[in-house]
Design an enzyme around this catalytic site. Structure first.
Site, mmCIF file in Angstrom:
data_model
loop_
_atom_site.group_PDB
_atom_site.id
_atom_site.type_symbol
_atom_site.label_atom_id
_atom_site.label_comp_id
_atom_site.label_asym_id
_atom_site.label_seq_id
_atom_site.Cartn_x
_atom_site.Cartn_y
_atom_site.Cartn_z
ATOM 1 N N GLU A 61 -16.369 81.020 42.643
ATOM 2 C CA GLU A 61 -17.507 81.847 43.028
ATOM 3 C C GLU A 61 -17.703 81.857 44.547
ATOM 4 O O GLU A 61 -18.065 82.892 45.123
ATOM 5 C CB GLU A 61 -18.782 81.327 42.354
ATOM 6 C CG GLU A 61 -18.754 81.409 40.836
ATOM 7 C CD GLU A 61 -18.278 80.137 40.167
ATOM 8 O OE1 GLU A 61 -18.795 79.792 39.096
ATOM 9 O OE2 GLU A 61 -17.365 79.484 40.740
ATOM 10 N N CYS A 84 -21.251 76.265 37.633
ATOM 11 C CA CYS A 84 -21.708 74.876 37.571
ATOM 12 C C CYS A 84 -23.129 74.752 38.124
ATOM 13 O O CYS A 84 -23.604 75.590 38.891
ATOM 14 C CB CYS A 84 -20.745 73.960 38.324
ATOM 15 S SG CYS A 84 -20.695 74.246 40.112
ATOM 16 N N TRP A 178 24.523 73.503 28.345
ATOM 17 C CA TRP A 178 23.125 73.886 28.196
ATOM 18 C C TRP A 178 22.977 74.639 26.890
ATOM 19 O O TRP A 178 23.725 75.585 26.619
ATOM 20 C CB TRP A 178 22.673 74.756 29.361
ATOM 21 C CG TRP A 178 22.701 74.036 30.656
ATOM 22 C CD1 TRP A 178 23.621 74.144 31.639
ATOM 23 C CD2 TRP A 178 21.719 73.103 31.130
ATOM 24 N NE1 TRP A 178 23.288 73.347 32.708
ATOM 25 C CE2 TRP A 178 22.108 72.683 32.406
ATOM 26 C CE3 TRP A 178 20.550 72.564 30.588
ATOM 27 C CZ2 TRP A 178 21.375 71.761 33.163
ATOM 28 C CZ3 TRP A 178 19.824 71.656 31.336
ATOM 29 C CH2 TRP A 178 20.238 71.273 32.597
ATOM 30 N N GLU A 300 8.247 66.377 27.060
ATOM 31 C CA GLU A 300 9.635 66.833 27.020
ATOM 32 C C GLU A 300 10.536 65.805 26.343
ATOM 33 O O GLU A 300 11.758 65.882 26.445
ATOM 34 C CB GLU A 300 10.139 67.130 28.433
ATOM 35 C CG GLU A 300 9.463 68.312 29.100
ATOM 36 C CD GLU A 300 10.235 68.816 30.307
ATOM 37 O OE1 GLU A 300 11.472 68.645 30.347
ATOM 38 O OE2 GLU A 300 9.601 69.375 31.223
ATOM 39 N N LEU A 305 10.068 60.588 20.049
ATOM 40 C CA LEU A 305 8.781 60.599 20.732
ATOM 41 C C LEU A 305 7.912 61.744 20.226
ATOM 42 O O LEU A 305 6.696 61.582 20.034
ATOM 43 C CB LEU A 305 8.994 60.712 22.246
ATOM 44 C CG LEU A 305 7.737 60.567 23.110
ATOM 45 C CD1 LEU A 305 7.079 59.212 22.886
ATOM 46 C CD2 LEU A 305 8.073 60.760 24.586
ATOM 47 N N ALA A 306 8.523 62.915 20.002
ATOM 48 C CA ALA A 306 7.765 64.050 19.475
ATOM 49 C C ALA A 306 7.155 63.692 18.121
ATOM 50 O O ALA A 306 5.984 63.999 17.842
ATOM 51 C CB ALA A 306 8.667 65.269 19.348
#
Length: 372
Positions: A61, A84, A178, A300, A305-306
């Site tokens: 703002e 705010c 890749w 990632e 871990l996921a």
């Protein structure tokens, strides 16, 4: 209190623009939100624009009012988040808007932060017409990481993975570079640039020696690189994450021998072990990252871990990059998450699909109670 006046098309157009402006602050404002603001003069013409550019700096703002100058008087402020009403490193935006002479404020999302909220009431008390909820879904989307963090008191966790059409993240011999195309990998760097931290586990650290820094994103601030290495054996001296290009935190269990890591100059965080003694307590990890002003984490890590994050109910968004290729064998996207029957499947709502080069990017979020 906020009124329920009908939306005006110029204000809706201004809000769309404000959402776009807010997105420019992603990855740069934590622990504050991203916010965009557009000032319309009494005739409905845009006379000022702004966005929150960095924590501790002027809010959206203030930037927009500075650009508008005297043209703001009698006009309308269109803001993605309720202005705010507190004094922190900067003054309250509700007061600045009132002093600038705006007669109407339109905002998209109410501020859930108990310290900052109350701006709508303050503006109404100052005699300013206030309308809430304009394009709220779009404004929620651009600010979802911060909103999640405030509401849940932990960072927003965004799991990213790349896989073949049959869900493989690497070939049987472990090769993975890749799977996806250069455009998809470039898009991952955009996700990193929009995040406060990038997180991997010991398996990824040991196998890939990842760098985890942002490349080729102009003006990006480097996120905190976090490696979960409970036994302190996966991050060796000379690892790419210790190159100093970006800050790095190595998380270990309280019993690990971290002498070599500390000798290499690593910032080490010791945490209690997870239930069952494998890995570290993920909720304790997120609490510590939140304490360090991390509001968004890009996960990632590999399938183990996921699965750990999913099992704990700690994944807030998924982005999958699917390459038009098949491997037939090799590690899958997700390890055992304790799901043994179809009725236990974790269901998500698809929020987007887009071609990225030859690959497909899919985004999804957990289903709400109403959707289940």
């Amino acid at each position: 209190m906020a009124t329920a006046a009908p939306h005006h098309e110029r204000e809706r157009e201004a809000m769309r623009r404000a959402v776009d402006l807010a997105a420019r602050g992603l990855g740069r404002t934590s622990p504050n939100p991203v916010v965009g603001c557009v000032i319309l003069d009494p005739a409905g013409r845009t006379v000022g624009e702004g966005w929150h550019k960095r924590a501790g700096g002027p809010h959206a703002e203030i930037h927009a009012l500075a650009e508008a100058g005297d043209d703001a008087r009698g006009g309308t402020a269109v803001v993605t988040l309720e202005p705010c009403n507190h004094t922190g490193r900067t003054g309250p935006c509700s007061r600045a808007l009132a002093e600038a002479g705006v007669v109407r404020v339109v905002y998209a999302v109410a501020d859930p932060n108990p310290t900052a909220r109350g701006g709508a009431e303050a503006l109404t008390e100052a005699g300013i017409d206030v309308e809430a909820g304009v394009l709220a879904a779009q404004a929620e989307e651009v600010n979802t990481a911060w909103l999640t963090a405030v509401r849940r008191q932990r960072p927003h966790v965004h799991w990213k993975y790349a896989a073949t059409l049959d869900g493989r993240t690497a070939a049987a011999d472990g090769t993975s570079r890749w799977i996806t195309s250069a455009p998809a990998r470039a898009d991952v760097h955009r996700l990193r640039a929009e995040s406060d931290a990038v997180l991997v586990g010991s398996g990824t650290a040991r196998t890939d020696d990842p760098h985890l820094a942002v490349r080729d994103v102009p003006g990006a601030e480097q996120p905190l690189r976090v490696v979960l290495d409970s036994s302190a054996t996966a991050v060796a001296p000379g690892a790419r994450v210790l190159d100093g290009l970006a800050p790095t935190l190595v998380v270990t269990s309280t019993t690990a021998d971290t002498a070599a890591l500390e000798e290499a100059g690593a910032d080490v965080l010791r945490l209690p072990s997870a239930r069952g003694g494998v890995g570290v307590d993920l909720r304790a990890l997120l609490a510590e990252l939140y304490r360090r002003d991390v509001r968004s984490v890009l996960l990632e890590g590999g399938p183990t871990l996921a699965a750990a994050f999913l099992t704990e109910g700690l994944v807030d968004r998924i982005t999958g990059y699917l390459a038009p290729a098949l491997l037939g064998a090799g590690p899958s996207v997700l390890a055992d998450a304790g799901i043994t029957t179809i009725t236990q499947a974790q269901r998500f709502t698809l929020t987007g699909t887009e071609s990225i080069g030859p690959d497909l990017r899919i985004t999804a979020v957990p289903r709400t109670t109403e959707e289940s």
